[in-house]
Design a protein around this motif. Structure first.
Motif, PDB file in Angstrom:
ATOM      1  N   THR A 123     -10.237 -22.767 -95.521  1.00 58.69           N
ATOM      2  CA  THR A 123     -10.795 -23.422 -93.866  1.00 58.69           C
ATOM      3  C   THR A 123     -11.837 -23.572 -93.422  1.00 58.69           C
ATOM      4  N   GLU A 124     -13.039 -22.600 -93.910  1.00 61.65           N
ATOM      5  CA  GLU A 124     -13.869 -23.176 -93.126  1.00 61.65           C
ATOM      6  C   GLU A 124     -15.247 -22.417 -93.425  1.00 61.65           C
ATOM      7  N   LEU A 125     -14.880 -22.696 -95.138  1.00 59.03           N
ATOM      8  CA  LEU A 125     -16.397 -22.249 -95.947  1.00 59.03           C
ATOM      9  C   LEU A 125     -17.672 -23.285 -95.376  1.00 59.03           C
ATOM     10  N   GLY A 131      -4.754 -26.997 -87.222  1.00 60.77           N
ATOM     11  CA  GLY A 131      -5.206 -25.920 -85.720  1.00 60.77           C
ATOM     12  C   GLY A 131      -5.130 -24.420 -85.598  1.00 60.77           C
ATOM     13  N   HIS A 132      -6.301 -23.878 -85.594  1.00 55.01           N
ATOM     14  CA  HIS A 132      -7.566 -23.198 -85.488  1.00 55.01           C
ATOM     15  C   HIS A 132      -7.264 -22.019 -84.193  1.00 55.01           C
ATOM     16  N   PRO A 133      -6.801 -20.807 -83.687  1.00 62.90           N
ATOM     17  CA  PRO A 133      -6.021 -19.829 -83.993  1.00 62.90           C
ATOM     18  C   PRO A 133      -4.725 -19.963 -83.167  1.00 62.90           C
ATOM     19  N   MET A 141      -9.257 -24.480 -79.063  1.00 67.77           N
ATOM     20  CA  MET A 141      -8.326 -24.126 -79.130  1.00 67.77           C
ATOM     21  C   MET A 141      -8.238 -22.696 -79.401  1.00 67.77           C
ATOM     22  N   LYS A 142      -9.254 -22.062 -78.513  1.00 68.57           N
ATOM     23  CA  LYS A 142      -8.770 -21.148 -78.775  1.00 68.57           C
ATOM     24  C   LYS A 142      -8.217 -20.177 -77.604  1.00 68.57           C
ATOM     25  N   ARG A 143      -7.757 -19.235 -77.599  1.00 71.97           N
ATOM     26  CA  ARG A 143      -6.959 -19.429 -76.070  1.00 71.97           C
ATOM     27  C   ARG A 143      -7.977 -18.808 -74.734  1.00 71.97           C
ATOM     28  N   ASN A 177      -4.749 -15.122 -87.296  1.00 71.29           N
ATOM     29  CA  ASN A 177      -6.233 -15.562 -87.918  1.00 71.29           C
ATOM     30  C   ASN A 177      -6.517 -14.038 -88.098  1.00 71.29           C
ATOM     31  N   GLU A 178      -6.696 -13.376 -89.141  1.00 69.40           N
ATOM     32  CA  GLU A 178      -7.909 -12.195 -89.378  1.00 69.40           C
ATOM     33  C   GLU A 178      -6.913 -10.657 -88.356  1.00 69.40           C
ATOM     34  N   ALA A 179      -6.201 -10.215 -89.373  1.00 70.33           N
ATOM     35  CA  ALA A 179      -5.146  -9.397 -88.922  1.00 70.33           C
ATOM     36  C   ALA A 179      -5.638  -8.293 -90.037  1.00 70.33           C
ATOM     37  N   PRO A 215     -10.565 -27.290 -84.469  1.00 70.78           N
ATOM     38  CA  PRO A 215     -11.304 -26.875 -83.585  1.00 70.78           C
ATOM     39  C   PRO A 215     -12.447 -25.830 -83.386  1.00 70.78           C
ATOM     40  N   GLU A 216     -13.742 -25.801 -83.337  1.00 73.36           N
ATOM     41  CA  GLU A 216     -14.081 -25.076 -83.443  1.00 73.36           C
ATOM     42  C   GLU A 216     -14.104 -23.970 -82.422  1.00 73.36           C
ATOM     43  N   TYR A 217     -14.069 -24.243 -80.878  1.00 73.63           N
ATOM     44  CA  TYR A 217     -13.588 -23.327 -80.348  1.00 73.63           C
ATOM     45  C   TYR A 217     -11.953 -23.628 -79.379  1.00 73.63           C
ATOM     46  N   THR A 247     -15.101 -27.218 -93.973  1.00 72.16           N
ATOM     47  CA  THR A 247     -16.265 -26.820 -94.179  1.00 72.16           C
ATOM     48  C   THR A 247     -16.518 -26.215 -92.323  1.00 72.16           C
ATOM     49  N   TRP A 248     -17.054 -25.107 -92.226  1.00 70.64           N
ATOM     50  CA  TRP A 248     -17.597 -24.615 -90.719  1.00 70.64           C
ATOM     51  C   TRP A 248     -18.141 -25.353 -90.525  1.00 70.64           C
ATOM     52  N   ASN A 249     -18.526 -26.372 -90.012  1.00 67.73           N
ATOM     53  CA  ASN A 249     -19.284 -27.879 -89.648  1.00 67.73           C
ATOM     54  C   ASN A 249     -19.641 -28.682 -90.863  1.00 67.73           C
ATOM     55  N   LEU A 275      -8.124 -19.124 -97.041  1.00 64.89           N
ATOM     56  CA  LEU A 275      -9.710 -18.343 -97.714  1.00 64.89           C
ATOM     57  C   LEU A 275     -11.142 -18.959 -96.305  1.00 64.89           C
ATOM     58  N   GLN A 276     -11.578 -17.955 -95.528  1.00 63.51           N
ATOM     59  CA  GLN A 276     -12.193 -18.754 -94.486  1.00 63.51           C
ATOM     60  C   GLN A 276     -14.041 -18.872 -95.116  1.00 63.51           C
ATOM     61  N   ALA A 277     -13.577 -18.406 -96.557  1.00 68.11           N
ATOM     62  CA  ALA A 277     -14.797 -18.791 -97.161  1.00 68.11           C
ATOM     63  C   ALA A 277     -16.430 -18.605 -96.298  1.00 68.11           C
ATOM     64  N   HIS A 278     -16.382 -17.859 -95.763  1.00 71.71           N
ATOM     65  CA  HIS A 278     -18.161 -17.853 -94.799  1.00 71.71           C
ATOM     66  C   HIS A 278     -19.137 -16.926 -96.698  1.00 71.71           C
ATOM     67  N   LEU A 279     -19.191 -17.219 -97.655  1.00 72.44           N
ATOM     68  CA  LEU A 279     -20.057 -17.249 -98.678  1.00 72.44           C
ATOM     69  C   LEU A 279     -21.701 -16.388 -98.031  1.00 72.44           C
ATOM     70  N   VAL A 339      -2.370 -16.870 -82.897  1.00 72.50           N
ATOM     71  CA  VAL A 339      -2.488 -15.565 -83.034  1.00 72.50           C
ATOM     72  C   VAL A 339      -4.163 -15.053 -83.444  1.00 72.50           C
ATOM     73  N   TRP A 340      -4.918 -14.171 -82.121  1.00 73.96           N
ATOM     74  CA  TRP A 340      -5.984 -13.649 -82.776  1.00 73.96           C
ATOM     75  C   TRP A 340      -6.583 -12.607 -82.289  1.00 73.96           C
ATOM     76  N   TYR A 341      -7.590 -11.814 -82.745  1.00 70.14           N
ATOM     77  CA  TYR A 341      -7.165  -9.750 -81.913  1.00 70.14           C
ATOM     78  C   TYR A 341      -8.126  -9.790 -80.515  1.00 70.14           C
TER      79      TYR A 341
HETATM   80  O1  9MR Z   1     -17.842 -20.809 -84.952  1.00 66.00           O
HETATM   81  C1  9MR Z   1     -17.363 -20.055 -83.875  1.00 66.00           C
HETATM   82  C2  9MR Z   1     -17.861 -19.502 -82.704  1.00 66.00           C
HETATM   83  O2  9MR Z   1     -19.030 -21.291 -82.067  1.00 66.00           O
HETATM   84  C3  9MR Z   1     -17.066 -19.027 -81.605  1.00 66.00           C
HETATM   85  O3  9MR Z   1     -18.168 -18.510 -80.467  1.00 66.00           O
HETATM   86  C4  9MR Z   1     -16.377 -17.738 -81.814  1.00 66.00           C
HETATM   87  C5  9MR Z   1     -15.577 -16.992 -81.616  1.00 66.00           C
HETATM   88  O4  9MR Z   1     -14.885 -17.599 -80.961  1.00 66.00           O
HETATM   89  O5  9MR Z   1     -15.490 -18.006 -83.454  1.00 66.00           O
HETATM   90  C6  9MR Z   1     -16.727 -18.831 -84.068  1.00 66.00           C
HETATM   91  O6  9MR Z   1     -15.487 -19.291 -85.657  1.00 66.00           O
HETATM   92  C7  9MR Z   1     -14.540 -18.904 -86.300  1.00 66.00           C
HETATM   93  C8  9MR Z   1     -13.530 -18.595 -86.148  1.00 66.00           C
HETATM   94  O7  9MR Z   1     -12.949 -18.949 -85.082  1.00 66.00           O
HETATM   95  C9  9MR Z   1     -12.668 -17.573 -87.268  1.00 66.00           C
HETATM   96  N1  9MR Z   1     -13.571 -16.952 -88.511  1.00 66.00           N
HETATM   97  C10 9MR Z   1     -15.025 -16.880 -88.659  1.00 66.00           C
HETATM   98  C11 9MR Z   1     -15.482 -18.116 -87.415  1.00 66.00           C
HETATM   99  C12 9MR Z   1     -17.047 -18.419 -87.579  1.00 66.00           C
HETATM  100  O8  9MR Z   1     -17.541 -16.887 -86.770  1.00 66.00           O
END
Ligand code: 9MR
Length: 361
Positions: free
Chosen positions: A267-269, A105-107, A72-74, A151-153, A68-70, A309-311, A234-238, A109-111
């Protein structure tokens, strides 16, 4: 609303489809090409995209897993303490499960992306249940193939500081918040692959060198304390036009991860093409080339088990934050399909990288 039993049953049914059989029936899909080499190909998707018939036709044909792109975020799930709204997540996961896709699942626990009430509650009570209860709620509701437990500690690679990234979790429990989270996730569902997910290990710059060292230190700490972790994500946002991947450094790093007995998931190429020429063909080529340089190294180890891929399509990629680019009408071309749902050179790069992978299995 889709029932939990339905989700679990559909998830189980998807496991019955042998990857080899699927590959024979669909030779032109990324999921088939990946499966033939023991890999899962998946993508991030969002529940609102399911209104789009082009997209719902493409998604399960190309991808074997969804994250899920968003949804599953708390912040999206628990707007008020204890009052969960699973409807958007159920919709996305329900579609995926019914379409024969596995769930990631993602994520947990995140900041960030937390509801506003969470940080003050943690600060006031320092109650581990504020974390473990949430982990249990998600891991018992869905049958997840893998999950980003934390995620991202770490401080990001472009920061002048290193070490732990500030978060309400760090403030309440110190760095052992990771230990608490992984233990709770394993206890809630021992079948799910537990992942530490971050960005910064991929590219070649000095900030990335530091980040790789800090990541290995983090993993070593967890392993020394017998924390149940299975994989590094590895998120892999290149980036196509700055800070390229250094293949030698990346290869050495992946060897270190593998030597620790951990799996690797991409995880997020995606490949940021801002800063490139206006010529779309040239941009698409640069995006594809950078992804290929990355994948050639990452797929050349048996530790790597999945690429997401991230989308899947540029139709659903957010416009850039940068106002100048936005004013100029810039659209990212980060993903395998363009906004008209036609495959781009990045699709070919993924397909060729999968097809060319050594057979480790
Ligand atoms: O692509 C996601 C965007 O729609 C959300 O608003 C944002 C905040 O929740 O998160 C983006 O996804 C991020 C992912 O959860 C963690 N790694 C970086 C991603 C891209 O910014």
């Amino acid at each position: 609303m889709i029932s939990r039993r339905h989700l679990l049953a559909a998830g189980a049914a998807s496991l019955a489809v042998a990857p080899g059989a699927w590959a024979q029936q669909n030779p032109q899909s990324l999921r088939a090409l990946a499966a033939a080499k023991g890999l899962v190909f998946g993508t991030a998707a969002a529940s609102y995209e399911l209104k789009d018939r082009d997209f719902t036709a493409l998604l399960p044909r190309q991808a074997a897993q969804v994250v899920p792109e968003y949804e599953m975020k708390r912040g999206a799930l628990e707007p008020k303490p204890g009052q969960y709204d699973f409807s958007a997540l159920d919709k996305l996961f329900g579609f995926a499960a019914r379409s024969g896709m596995s769930l990631r699942g993602h994520p947990l626990v995140w900041y960030t992306a937390n509801p506003p009430w969470l940080a003050p509650a943690l600060e006031a009570r320092r109650d581990e249940n504020l974390m473990t209860g949430h982990i249990r709620a998600l891991m018992t509701r869905y049958r997840l193939a893998s999950v980003d437990v934390v995620n991202e500690a770490l401080m990001p690679p472009d920061s002048s500081q290193r070490g732990w990234r500030p978060s309400p979790w760090l403030k309440a429990f110190g760095p052992r918040y990771l230990d608490i989270a992984f233990a709770a996730a394993r206890a809630a569902n021992p079948a799910t692959r537990l992942v530490y997910n971050d960005f910064g290990c991929e590219q070649g710059g000095p900030g990335n060198d530091r980040f790789r060292a800090d990541t290995l230190k983090l993993l070593d700490g967890l392993l020394a304390r017998n924390v149940p972790i299975d994989a590094l994500g590895l998120q892999a946002h290149l980036t196509a036009f700055s800070n390229p991947v250094d293949q030698r450094k990346l290869r050495a790093f992946l060897e270190e991860v593998r030597a620790r007995g951990l799996a690797v998931l991409v995880t997020e190429l995606d490949v940021d093409d801002s800063g490139g020429p206006s010529d779309i063909a040239a941009r698409d080529r640069a995006v594809a080339d950078e992804a290929r340089r990355f994948l050639d190294v990452v797929l050349d180890t048996p530790a790597t088990r999945a690429v997401l891929t991230w989308n899947l399509s540029d139709r659903y990629v957010d416009p850039p934050d940068e106002w100048r680019l936005k004013l100029a009408g810039f659209r990212y071309r980060k993903t395998p399909y363009d906004a008209a749902m036609a495959p781009k050179p990045l699709w070919q790069a993924l397909a060729r990288a999968f097809a060319g992978r050594r057979a480790f299995y």
